[in-house]
Design a protein around this motif. Structure first.
Motif, PDB file in Angstrom:
ATOM      1  N   ILE A 139       0.834  -1.200   0.000  1.00 38.43           N
ATOM      2  CA  ILE A 139       0.000   0.000   0.000  1.00 38.43           C
ATOM      3  C   ILE A 139       0.873   1.256   0.000  1.00 38.43           C
ATOM      4  N   THR A 140       1.929   1.245   0.803  1.00 39.80           N
ATOM      5  CA  THR A 140       2.839   2.389   0.838  1.00 39.80           C
ATOM      6  C   THR A 140       3.493   2.593  -0.516  1.00 39.80           C
ATOM      7  N   HIS A 141       3.905   1.510  -1.144  1.00 42.20           N
ATOM      8  CA  HIS A 141       4.501   1.599  -2.483  1.00 42.20           C
ATOM      9  C   HIS A 141       3.506   2.205  -3.474  1.00 42.20           C
ATOM     10  N   GLU A 142       2.261   1.743  -3.419  1.00 42.06           N
ATOM     11  CA  GLU A 142       1.219   2.299  -4.296  1.00 42.06           C
ATOM     12  C   GLU A 142       1.085   3.807  -4.098  1.00 42.06           C
ATOM     13  N   LEU A 143       1.047   4.225  -2.846  1.00 41.77           N
ATOM     14  CA  LEU A 143       0.878   5.648  -2.550  1.00 41.77           C
ATOM     15  C   LEU A 143       2.077   6.472  -3.009  1.00 41.77           C
ATOM     16  N   LEU A 144       3.271   5.950  -2.790  1.00 45.66           N
ATOM     17  CA  LEU A 144       4.461   6.694  -3.176  1.00 45.66           C
ATOM     18  C   LEU A 144       4.626   6.794  -4.690  1.00 45.66           C
ATOM     19  N   GLN A 145       4.013   5.887  -5.430  1.00 44.87           N
ATOM     20  CA  GLN A 145       4.093   5.922  -6.884  1.00 44.87           C
ATOM     21  C   GLN A 145       3.164   6.954  -7.498  1.00 44.87           C
TER      22      GLN A 145
END
Length: 99
Positions: free
Chosen positions: A62-68
């Protein structure tokens, strides 16, 4: 400042009680549903075992999704930190209950 209430959310068939300002209750419930969905996907994949490990993998995804996201607002970091605090608190409370 608004009054906080305890909100019950279910993640992987387990109930967690989280303190939340009344006006953020809907967002918290929506976040819990999204996290539940992501954790179920990881569990169904069959490569990660244990609720804690599944939760960490979901949090990373989820964090990766948000940072992208290129359109992420500047306040997102504070929001992510608050979510992280709430998840940590809920997991800590869960360990106390089952410990």
């Amino acid at each position: 400042m608004s009054e906080k209430e305890t909100v019950a959310v279910n993640i992987l068939d387990k109930e967690y009680l989280v303190a939340s300002p009344e006006e953020e209750k809907g967002g918290l419930e929506q976040s819990a549903r999204y996290l539940d969905e992501k954790m179920r996907e990881i569990r169904a994949n069959g490569r990660v075992f244990g609720t804690e490990r599944i939760a960490v993998m979901a949090a990373l995804n989820i964090t990766h999704e948000l940072l992208q996201r290129s359109d992420m607002p500047a306040s997102a970091e504070a929001t992510l930190q608050e979510i992280d605090r709430r998840v940590s608190e809920a997991l800590e409370n869960s360990h106390k209950e089952t410990g």
